[in-house]
Design an enzyme around this catalytic site. Structure first.
Site, short mmCIF file in Angstrom:
data_model
loop_
_atom_site.label_atom_id
_atom_site.label_comp_id
_atom_site.label_asym_id
_atom_site.label_seq_id
_atom_site.Cartn_x
_atom_site.Cartn_y
_atom_site.Cartn_z
N SER A 288 -4.74 -0.58 3.68
CA SER A 288 -5.38 -0.18 4.93
C SER A 288 -5.09 1.28 5.26
O SER A 288 -4.20 1.90 4.68
CB SER A 288 -4.89 -1.06 6.08
N LYS B 237 -6.12 -0.87 12.59
CA LYS B 237 -5.75 -1.05 11.18
C LYS B 237 -7.02 -1.43 10.44
O LYS B 237 -7.54 -2.53 10.60
CB LYS B 237 -4.69 -2.15 11.06
N ASP C 181 8.62 -11.19 4.64
CA ASP C 181 8.53 -9.80 4.17
C ASP C 181 9.21 -8.84 5.15
O ASP C 181 8.64 -7.82 5.54
CB ASP C 181 7.05 -9.42 3.98
#
Length: 384
Positions: free
Chosen positions: A47, A64, A168
């Site tokens: 992105s 985004k 993550d």
């Protein structure tokens, strides 16, 4: 300022960059008759991020803009599913404000396909960015506490209220909020008065990112990026997490749950505090990350894994004998302990900090503390 066409900048420098994947955003462009792009904030493999003026709500937002949907697979839809789950859960939980909010989502048609766009409240910079700009490149105890208190609140909210596992967690995915929103208007005015350097390539403009000015007071940290998150109310065996932050049960391909986030935070917290990675996982034969090298480092630090963890692992026989001996064909590093690792801490603070770390760095997931329990830890709550 015009940049020569043959000089690579921003997303062009990424190893797998393909221009047709990216939507050709232009500063001044208006999306869905509502969001006017006023400056570029950043870029990544999936992105680009832009500051925009919400013409309806008269506020600034971060947009985004993802690469075209066909190139992303299910990742973006997964992220939206996580935000939808959050919208359905208690907003009164103190951790809700420590998780990034989705304001809007829509699709735009690009030259080569559709692109998903997410609108968020704009944030300042990542913890990783703050560390990279500091000398030495590490967080002091007060800074780490500031980050971790909100992170544990965020994880308590995600785990207990939303049944979401982030998978993550890294310094790049934790961003500082902004308390003084005038910095966004300043960025917009700067772009008007002194446009950022850019280049024209085959009908598309590549802009350079403009940093948001340091706010007078840094806002609270916010956990971002839910593209890899999963729902915790189902079974999981897949391989997730950044290599060096990967929990043992993920590495061994045993079933895993919310506690992989806790191990992840433990490794990251050590790295941010000490300025050195706790684990590397670099195999001397392959000069790259390998599971066996990572497991060897964990064994050297924590001792051998418990038999019941190996019993439920799909890869145990690849690395261990039936008796639990490490047989992966790689030498174990010299046995050490957290106490023996060189550190800048005083003896009193070191004792408390290592007790805190041991609540996260445990082979057995069930022995790791929950996010809520860690928030109450004596080291974390110490007033320093």
């Amino acid at each position: 300022m015009r940049i020569p066409p043959d000089h690579k900048v921003e997303e062009e420098t990424l190893p797998d960059y393909l221009p047709v994947r990216y939507y050709p955003v232009r500063i001044g462009e208006v999306f869905i008759d509502r969001y006017q792009v006023v400056g570029k904030l950043g870029f990544g493999a999936s992105s680009t991020v832009w500051l925009a003026h919400d013409l309806r709500q008269h506020r600034h937002v971060a947009l985004k803009v993802f690469i075209r949907s066909q190139a992303l697979g299910d990742r973006v839809e997964n992220e939206i599913a996580m935000f939808k789950r959050m919208e359905q859960r208690a907003f009164s939980h103190p951790g809700r404000s420590a998780v990034r909010t989705l304001l809007d989502s829509f699709r735009v048609a690009g030259p080569q396909g559709d692109h998903l766009v997410l609108a968020h409240p704009p944030l300042w910079q990542s913890v990783e960015g703050a560390i990279c700009r500091s000398s030495p490149r590490r967080l002091p105890g007060s800074g780490l506490r500031f980050v971790l208190k909100d992170l544990f609140l965020a994880l308590e909210y995600l785990h207990d209220e939303c049944q979401i596992i982030h998978t993550d967690i890294k310094a790049d995915n934790i961003m500082f909020g902004v308390t003084d929103v005038s910095v966004f208007a300043e960025l917009e005015e700067e772009e008007i008065q002194k446009p950022c350097p850019r280049k024209e390539v085959e009908g598309r403009t590549i802009y350079t990112s403009r940093a948001i000015k340091s706010p007078g007071q840094i806002g609270p940290p916010v956990l971002c990026d839910f593209g890899s998150a999963v729902f915790g109310d189902s079974d999981h065996l897949e391989c997730v997490q950044p290599n060096v932050y990967r929990a043992p049960e993920v590495t061994l391909r045993a079933s895993w749950d919310y506690k992989i986030d806790i191990w992840n935070v433990g490794c990251m917290a050590w790295d941010m505090y000490e300025g050195n990675q706790l684990f590397h996982g670099i195999d001397p034969e392959h000069h790259a990350y390998r599971r066996r090298a990572h497991l060897a480092e964990i064994i050297a630090l924590l001792g051998p894994p418990p038999k019941d963890l190996l019993a439920r692992s799909h890869l145990a026989s690849k690395f261990f004998s039936d008796e639990g001996t490490f047989t992966a064909g790689i030498d174990l590093p010299a046995a050490t302990s957290l106490e023996e690792i060189e550190t800048q801490l005083t003896s009193h603070e070191k004792t408390l900090f290592l007790e805190f770390m041991r609540k996260m760095l445990q082979w057995a997931p069930e022995r790791r503390s929950t996010a809520g329990e860690l928030f109450q830890d004596a080291w974390l709550q110490e007033q320093k």
